[in-house]
Each structure stands twice: as C-alpha cells, then as structure tokens.
Design a protein around this motif. Sequence first.
Motif, PDB file in Angstrom:
ATOM      1  N   ARG A   1       0.838  -1.200   0.000  1.00  0.00           N
ATOM      2  CA  ARG A   1       0.000   0.000   0.000  1.00  0.00           C
ATOM      3  C   ARG A   1       0.872   1.249   0.000  1.00  0.00           C
TER       4      ARG A   1
ATOM      5  N   LEU B   1       0.328   5.702   0.667  1.00  0.00           N
ATOM      6  CA  LEU B   1      -0.547   6.842   0.875  1.00  0.00           C
ATOM      7  C   LEU B   1      -0.916   7.433  -0.476  1.00  0.00           C
TER       8      LEU B   1
ATOM      9  N   THR C   1      -1.183  10.474  -1.382  1.00  0.00           N
ATOM     10  CA  THR C   1      -0.274  11.567  -1.750  1.00  0.00           C
ATOM     11  C   THR C   1       1.055  11.021  -2.262  1.00  0.00           C
ATOM     12  N   THR C   2       1.536   9.935  -1.648  1.00  0.00           N
ATOM     13  CA  THR C   2       2.786   9.308  -2.108  1.00  0.00           C
ATOM     14  C   THR C   2       2.598   8.684  -3.475  1.00  0.00           C
TER      15      THR C   2
ATOM     16  N   ASN D   1      -9.951   4.244   2.747  1.00  0.00           N
ATOM     17  CA  ASN D   1      -9.869   5.432   3.597  1.00  0.00           C
ATOM     18  C   ASN D   1      -9.496   5.041   5.018  1.00  0.00           C
ATOM     19  N   LEU D   2      -8.376   5.592   5.507  1.00  0.00           N
ATOM     20  CA  LEU D   2      -8.011   5.389   6.907  1.00  0.00           C
ATOM     21  C   LEU D   2      -8.751   6.380   7.792  1.00  0.00           C
ATOM     22  N   SER D   3      -9.018   7.558   7.236  1.00  0.00           N
ATOM     23  CA  SER D   3      -9.784   8.590   7.942  1.00  0.00           C
ATOM     24  C   SER D   3     -10.333   9.535   6.882  1.00  0.00           C
ATOM     25  N   ASP D   4     -11.026  10.571   7.304  1.00  0.00           N
ATOM     26  CA  ASP D   4     -11.567  11.538   6.350  1.00  0.00           C
ATOM     27  C   ASP D   4     -10.447  12.234   5.578  1.00  0.00           C
ATOM     28  N   ALA D   5      -9.277  12.333   6.193  1.00  0.00           N
ATOM     29  CA  ALA D   5      -8.185  13.093   5.580  1.00  0.00           C
ATOM     30  C   ALA D   5      -7.106  12.204   4.971  1.00  0.00           C
ATOM     31  N   THR D   6      -7.155  10.917   5.206  1.00  0.00           N
ATOM     32  CA  THR D   6      -6.070  10.031   4.776  1.00  0.00           C
ATOM     33  C   THR D   6      -6.615   8.847   3.986  1.00  0.00           C
ATOM     34  N   SER D   7      -6.103   8.686   2.784  1.00  0.00           N
ATOM     35  CA  SER D   7      -6.483   7.542   1.939  1.00  0.00           C
ATOM     36  C   SER D   7      -5.219   6.799   1.510  1.00  0.00           C
ATOM     37  N   ILE D   8      -5.385   5.497   1.315  1.00  0.00           N
ATOM     38  CA  ILE D   8      -4.252   4.695   0.832  1.00  0.00           C
ATOM     39  C   ILE D   8      -4.652   3.979  -0.455  1.00  0.00           C
TER      40      ILE D   8
END
Length: 502
Positions: A433, A435, A437-438, A488-495
Amino acid sequence: MNSQFFPNYDDYSINEHNSQIQTYGHRLYKDQTLYEYLLEFLLVFISPKSEGLTKYDEVKRDRFYFNDLKDESKQIYYYPTPRMGLKRFIFFNRSDLEKRFEVDRFALEEHRKHLKQSIQVETSAYNHEFALDVIQDLFYGYNGIVGKRSWFAQSLLPLAPEIIFTESIGNKKTRSEILQPEKNLLIDIDRKFQFNQHMFMARGGEVYYLHVLQGLKQFPPECREIISNKLKELVTSIPQLSSLADFVQSEWEDFIDLEETKEDFHYIKKKIEVIPKDYEDVAPYTVKELQNLLNSELDTFEKVELLGMLIAIQIIRMMTHRSNKVLNIEKKQPLVIDLTKVTQGAIRKQAVQSYEQLEENLFRAIFNAYDEEKESHKKNAITDAAKDTSLLVRKLGKDIGLVIPPTGVNMRMTLDENLVKILVLTLISPGERLLFTTFLQKCYEQYNIIIGPKEAELHFDDVAYLNDFNENERIFLELLRNCGFLKNLSDATSIVENPFKG
C-alpha cells in the motif's frame, strides 16, 4: 564505436542511418501495431540468443532468458522458428480471398491430407475433416492481429511459445508466378518468404528488449531471474496449446521431410541493433514496473493486455526523455492528465498545451541529427520523420486510451480504468500500500504524470489556477475508489493498494 548508444558494437556506425534512428534507436516505426511491440519483444525473449553470430546447435537449448551482455562490443543475434506450416493451417482459410495464393492453397491441402492420416476420431458422428476444422477454429479463437492482412502477416495472442510467430512477408510475384504447385518442393513454398524485412514487426520489440537489458544491468542477477521466470510462466500458461501447435507443425515437417533437404529450416537468424544510452536513465523504472505487473496475480488474458499497454507507455516515456536530453531541456516533459469535463477550464487548456509541446519536442529532437544533404533524395523525409516520432507517440497513445479524443482537435492525455490499473499494479508491489499523496508523487516521478496541485506546482509558474487541479485530484481519487484500489483510513487520509497478491 559510439559510446552514446547501447550496446556499443565495434562495427556499428549509427551515423549511416536516418535521423529518427540516430535519435530514438534502431528502430521505432509507424506501422508497428500495439500488440506487435509485445509480440516482437516476447519473440526475442523466447528464442535462442547469442552475443555474436554463432552456430544454432550451440544455443538452441537456451531459451526464455535475458542476455547478461557483459561484452557490449558483440551484437545480439536471436534465432526464431518460422513455423509456416502451422501459421498457414491457422490463418489461410480465414484470410482475405485476394491474398490466398494457389501455391499456399496446395500446401495447406497436402498438410491437411497428412494430418487426417495422423489423427484418430473416436466417434462415428464426426469425420477427420471436421476434427481439423475444430482444431483450426480453436487456434483462431486466440487471434490477436488479423484485420485484412495476408495470412502470413497475422498473429495470435502470446499464450504459448509455439504460437508467437516471427514476421514473414510473401512477395506476390514469387507466390503467384515463380512458385508452382507440384513443381516446387514443399519446403521451398515455406522458405520463399522474407523473414528479415521489417514491416509490422518493425524492430520496436527489439528496441524494448534492449531497454529492459539496460535496466537489468542496474539490478542484482536475482531480478533478471525473477522477470525471466514470470515471463516464461506467462507465455507457457496454456500447455495444451503448445502440444497441439507442436503436433500440427511437426507433422508438416515430417511430411515435407526436412531431413532429405539437407538444410535446417527450423530457425532463421535475426540481429538486434542499438538504442540511445540515454534510455538507461529511466530503465530502472521500466524493470521495476515490469516486475510488479508480472508478479501481480491476474487472469492471463488480462495480464497480456496490460503488458502490451505498459510497453506502449514506457516507449512514450523513453522517447520523451530522449527528446529532452537532445534538446537540453532540464525539466521533465509533463504528462498533464485531464479528468475534468470542463471544456474551457484551466486543466483542459494546460493539458492541451502540454501535449502539443510533447509532440513538438519529439519532432524537433530529430533535427539534431538531421543531415539535409544526405536525406535530400528522399522526397518525404520530413513527413516520414514526423510519422515515426510525434505521430507514432500519438498513435500509441490513442491505441491505449491515453490520448484523446480519437479524432479531432484539442488532443490531451487522460486515464481510463485500464490505465489506472496499470499505474497501481506497476507502481505498487502486489499486496502493498501507499498513501494517496505518495502515489501521486510516484506517478509524477516515474511516469511524469501530473494530476494534482502539488505536482503541477513543480512545473507551472502561474499559481493562479493551481486550485483547479484540486478537482482533477478529487476525480482521480474517485476513479481509484471505483476500481477497488482505494481505502480510507480517515476523512483526511487515503491509501492506494495493489490487491493482486498470490
């Protein structure tokens, strides 16, 4: 020797060739179709090879590998098997009527007569003729390149080594006037093709093979072994096809009695030329992407399709990288992806301008090696140069859905589900996986793809419209989610995940 090219052959003079070859390698050609890059690459891979011309008997057992090429002064030769009897058996009766020469009709009839004596039909409900038709239909069901081509220019999907055919070109005068049924040896009917001219398999697969070698030289030997084994696994995925193809061809060879001709026609000789050394800058990306895709557990047909598309993307990257080097452009050539539907928006404008610049640079680069005096006798030298550079990339891009629209103005780059799958499967190892953004950063780093505002800011000075790339990024996020690659790990973070782990 010319150290600007790979391999660095002792007796090869790149300056004798046209400007496109000097710029982009020997060679990339307009008439080669998408799958033929893949087929020619695999043909080199599965064939016995040698560094320097050698006797076939010394190398015929060595197949399914990449050369280590420790001595770059020696030219690479490979020795594919023509298998014209099998090819005629599969394609002749389905090809264009105008291109079915009588001599080949005669050869096929003789082949089928012999096969009828060699097969057993265990039920009285079917006869031998029907059985042969079933076998022929079975092979034809795996057709890859057919169209309105002559039977000897058609191809199957590469699902068995025995059905990956080398290019063969039949001369109309030879096959309709010089060769005569019942007057020529059957072996002559097969031998009288041109096997070393390049029309459809026009060396693009050889160029890609050399590029992979450039990358493998920068990795440990284990990587070469892993990729070799995975490619072998791919092209031997249907062993029943291998057995059946071998039976049809070997029965033909027994019938025409190759032993009596005192000439071995089991192989032909082909040599691989050179590519720019500059390609080695992006070659590690090519190898890692190829390895990730091959390691992903996919349906064989889908993997073949994606591999063909990946090769096209990587060739586009090779050529754009080379054009930048030749023109001394320091910044990467960006591939601005337009996922919006806003026809007058900033993204659309930037994507169109970016693609226009890409094509312009590809074409301008050849003039670094263009010799007007040498090429003045060629009436269409400039037109051909465009077809084999900028228009070639345009054709490949449209074939895989990377460049839109299929016809018309405002050409730009976009992504569909297949292209998104290629990005995920090549940039992320199976089961791993990243992020989101990465992942966007890796798309930019390896493929020069710009989707979101952070990557756009690295290229464009006008920051006023960078916010428009936020919408582009949001659409890409949804595309990944719809394809099943996003969590989605949270509202602000997706992988982003490559789920195709065995």
